[in-house]
Motif scaffolding. Sequence first.
Motif: not given
Length: 219
Positions: A56-63, A67-71, A73-78
């Motif tokens: 889905l082209s999600v950046p590495i930093e956002e993944i 993983q660390t619960k700093h974001m 999934l909903e926020d990431c995808l939006r």
Amino acid sequence: MKINEVEQLVGITKKNIRFYEEKGLLEPKRQVQNGYRDYSEEDVDMLKRIKLLRKLSVPIEEIKKLQTKHMTLEDCLRRHEISLAREEKNLAQIRELCTELTETGAEFETLPTEELLAGMEDREKGGTRLMNVTATDMRRKKKIAPLIVAAGVTLYMAVLLVFVIAGIFYSGESIPGAVIPFIVVVIIMPLVVIGGILIAVRERLKEIGNGEEDDAAKY
């Protein structure tokens, strides 16, 4: 489990698995006796999640933030939807420029380059990100190198094999039985090398075509 097994289960290359390890997305345990990586079912599940998000082209930093619960999934995808919408708008403007240029009837030799480049710069100042062809060109160049090397080595091994076979069967002398196994090995070895080269090139081209490592490195 070993990395070869993980590669088959997840469907991504060993190189990309190690790349994700280097980026801190995966931390497999090490076997005490030999220090080899020992991948667990949890590692496989994590790689599948990473593969899904990378498709889905999600950046590495956002993944990493997921993983660390700093974001969430909903926020990431939006956020990613906003980024894709911006990219879609950029592509629409590029398409519009191409249409306008086609309708002018200009030829390559008569392109109004100064006017067009000035217009493109104005659009870029307004937030439009025009296409960067460097990555595409580099990917093409990367494909050429392994093909040239593979063709050269394959040709060399094929010529060597022809000379060996010709020397054996056109010498006019009988072949001692004890020498036959050696001859078989000499004939088979170039075929094995050629097969290995073709497999390696196929995997390398697949990596370049997928562009996973190159895409990940941009973030």
